[in-house]
Design an enzyme around this catalytic site. Structure first.
Site, short mmCIF file in Angstrom:
data_model
loop_
_atom_site.label_atom_id
_atom_site.label_comp_id
_atom_site.label_asym_id
_atom_site.label_seq_id
_atom_site.Cartn_x
_atom_site.Cartn_y
_atom_site.Cartn_z
CB CYS A 122 -8.13 1.33 -3.44
SG CYS A 122 -7.30 0.93 -4.96
CG HIS A 128 -6.30 0.39 0.06
ND1 HIS A 128 -6.22 -0.81 -0.59
CD2 HIS A 128 -5.73 1.32 -0.76
CE1 HIS A 128 -5.61 -0.62 -1.76
NE2 HIS A 128 -5.31 0.65 -1.89
CE LYS A 135 0.55 2.31 -1.19
NZ LYS A 135 -0.13 3.03 -2.27
CD GLN A 143 -0.89 6.34 1.66
OE1 GLN A 143 -0.02 7.21 1.65
NE2 GLN A 143 -1.27 5.71 0.56
CG ASP A 199 -3.43 -0.44 5.41
OD1 ASP A 199 -2.22 -0.24 5.14
OD2 ASP A 199 -4.34 -0.30 4.58
C1 PLP Z 1 -3.87 2.69 3.04
C2 PLP Z 1 -3.41 1.70 2.03
N1 PLP Z 1 -3.48 0.40 2.29
C3 PLP Z 1 -3.07 -0.52 1.42
C4 PLP Z 1 -2.56 -0.17 0.20
C5 PLP Z 1 -2.12 -1.24 -0.73
O1 PLP Z 1 -0.76 -1.15 -0.99
P1 PLP Z 1 -0.11 -2.02 -2.14
O2 PLP Z 1 -0.89 -1.75 -3.38
O3 PLP Z 1 1.29 -1.52 -2.23
O4 PLP Z 1 -0.18 -3.45 -1.72
C6 PLP Z 1 -2.49 1.17 -0.12
C7 PLP Z 1 -2.00 1.58 -1.45
O5 PLP Z 1 -2.64 2.37 -2.14
C8 PLP Z 1 -2.91 2.14 0.81
O6 PLP Z 1 -2.86 3.45 0.53
#
Ligand code: PLP
Lengths: 134, 416
Positions: free
Chosen positions: B373, B129, B232, B209, B206
């Site tokens: 993203c 991401h 999430k 998910q 990270d």
């Molecule tokens: C794998 C992953 N990492 C990071 C993020 C970023 O999360 P946030 O926008 O809640 O900070 C997301 C959100 O789409 C994600 O799916």
């Protein structure tokens, strides 16, 4: 959804026959060898990609074409634009705005797809502006 | 899908205000098939009640208030920390509340990157991401180290041969996602972490998910840091967590300066509080943390293993239904042998993902079209983006049926 444009715009409307038709058979979709101006713009976030070719003669758009890939809205709006903007003076193009594009599409486009709808016009205006600056 | 998995969703749907008839009536009769939980999962009543309770009954600042309401706010805030720690099998002082996964990833990268320089490398995956990818890319420019990308195999799993080639003595950090939000791929963290450990690299996960979607144990996962967002996992927006091993957090300097993160301040200098408070400068998102605590209770009551099983079953069900759609290609693991998350990414030949998602939306099927993203991933796959359906514990067979028929309708509309 109170206050939000969604249903007034209506998705069924967005994918109306004229838009689908222009998407399937885009008009003036060709690269122009004798273009006086060309410019490519991309909607990074959508993956829409449009290149505009213009031949300017005596301050008017004598020929206008495009090449591109992207969603139906961006491609249809650009195709329609190439039909309607041909013959306009540069001053006339400079003042075209979103309502002109909505007129072409026959539907008002909501915020989620506005960038798609305006990509062609924005590219054309930038191309002409840039050219007049130099 | 067996009956039991069905019941999990059937029961829990009642818990979500946005899935009740009254909420759906506002949609001009359009149904609400919410298939966008990977972007944000809906909020259950219990989370709303917890936050409402804070605002109505003890909406005071945390720490040092010498009266009941402030003491209660502090207690509930810190109880949430204990709950989150329990979910991850961590210690409470290893849980730092942040704004979300993005802030957590930036925070740890900001501190670690400053110690890196030319010759050093950070290994990430091509699926990352932007929150993880752009962060390391930009710090690499600033400090002169390199970012290496582990690619994919044809089945959309991580190319471990490439990982073995890339991770070496020059690798200082390995920072990868647990489950891909764009493809549903589950990364082999165990193997990756073994490689990283052999070379003494710091390991960051990270888990945006995966926390609340599958069991996570930071001890067996053996990571130094882990990031996720509350929204999430059925919690509120604006709250997230950076987990860090105690000694690792202890060794890092603060990220923001201000109240609560200090022990003692003189005109000349300051002494820092210990973790986690050292990283929580200023008045935190108290309601958010309390809501997150309630979300932890919620997923724990449903059973995180049950959620995992349910999401995977839905994904497999969707994959088998979509396999019949002409011209449709899946981007992500399709082999039943492979573990996967509850995300199904696809394109139909000749149809742009935005047009697809737009028409699905018109049918009340809420998906997302675009690059999710992960632009470098889409570029590598040669795609403008995909349409993504992602599942939550409230989804069931009906949502997948609706997805399939809406896709068929979109094809008819756009290709007729
Ligand atoms: C794998 C992953 N990492 C990071 C993020 C970023 O999360 P946030 O926008 O809640 O900070 C997301 C959100 O789409 C994600 O799916």
């Amino acid at each position: 959804m109170n206050g939000i444009d969604h249903d007034r715009i209506g998705r069924a409307d967005l994918y109306r026959q004229n838009i689908l038709d222009h998407n399937r058979s885009p008009r003036n979709r060709r690269r122009m060898d004798d273009a006086t101006i060309s410019r490519r713009e991309v909607n990074m976030s959508c993956g829409d990609d449009v290149e505009i070719f213009v031949r300017v003669e005596d301050g008017r758009i004598a020929d206008l074409s495009f090449d591109g890939i992207g969603c139906a809205i961006s491609q249809a709006a650009t195709s329609m634009l190439t039909e309607k903007a041909k013959g306009l003076t540069l001053e006339e193009v400079a003042v075209l705005d979103r309502s002109f594009v909505f007129g072409l599409l026959g539907v008002e486009v909501g915020p989620a797809r506005l960038k798609c709808a305006l990509l062609g016009l924005e590219t054309l205006k930038k191309a002409l502006r840039e050219n007049s600056d130099t | 899908m067996n009956e039991q998995e069905y019941n999990i969703a059937g029961l829990s749907r009642q818990e979500f205000p946005m899935l009740q008839d009254a909420a759906c009536r506002d949609r001009n009769g359009r149904p609400f098939h919410y298939l966008d939980s990977a972007a944000s999962a809906l909020t259950p009543e219990s989370v709303l009640r917890a936050m409402d309770g804070y605002y109505r009954q003890y909406r005071c600042n945390v720490h040092r208030g010498m009266y009941d309401e402030s003491a209660r706010a502090t207690e509930e805030y810190e109880t949430s920390r204990i709950k989150v720690a329990g979910l991850l099998n961590a210690a409470p002082e290893e849980i730092v509340f942040t704004r979300g996964a993005t802030e957590s990833l930036n925070m740890v990268a900001y501190k670690l990157a400053a110690r890196l320089g030319p010759g050093d490398e950070v290994v990430i995956s091509i699926m990352e991401h932007h929150a993880n990818l752009v962060t390391w890319q930009q710090f690499a420019k600033q400090y002169g180290f390199k970012v290496r990308f582990i690619g994919l195999r044809d089945d959309f799993t991580l190319d471990m041969d490439e990982a073995r080639r890339l991770i070496g003595p020059q690798t200082k950090v390995v920072s990868v996602m647990h489950v891909s939000n764009a493809l549903g791929t589950v990364l082999p963290l165990g193997e990756l972490h073994d490689l990283a450990r052999q070379h003494g690299a710091t390991v960051i996960v990270d888990a945006a998910q995966s926390v609340g979607h599958r069991p996570i144990d930071v001890q067996t996962m053996d990571c130094d840091f882990l990031a996720f967002s509350g929204h999430k996992m059925y919690g509120p927006t604006g709250i997230g967590v950076l987990y860090g091993k105690h000694e690792r957090l202890d060794a890092l300097d603060p990220f923001l300066y201000g109240g609560d993160m200090i022990l003692e301040v003189t005109e000349e200098d300051s002494k820092w509080n210990g973790p986690p408070h050292k990283f929580e400068a200023g008045t935190p998102n108290i309601a958010g943390a309390i809501g997150l605590g309630a979300a932890v209770d919620f997923v724990t009551a449903v059973g995180v293993e049950n959620i995992e099983r349910h999401e995977r079953a839905l994904a497999r069900r969707a994959l088998s239904r979509l396999a019949d759609v002409p011209g449709l290609k899946i981007y992500g693991p399709t082999n039943d042998e492979l573990d996967r998350g509850g995300v199904v990414s696809f394109n139909v030949e000749g149809i742009h993902p935005h047009d697809m998602a737009d028409i699905l939306g018109g049918e009340g099927v809420c998906t997302r079209g675009g690059h999710h993203c992960a632009m470098p991933l889409m570029r590598r796959l040669g795609l403008p983006g995909t349409t993504r359906a992602s599942f939550g514990l409230y989804n069931g067979e009906k949502d997948i049926e609706a997805l399939q028929s809406a896709i068929l309708k979109a094809i008819k509309t756009l290709k007729a």
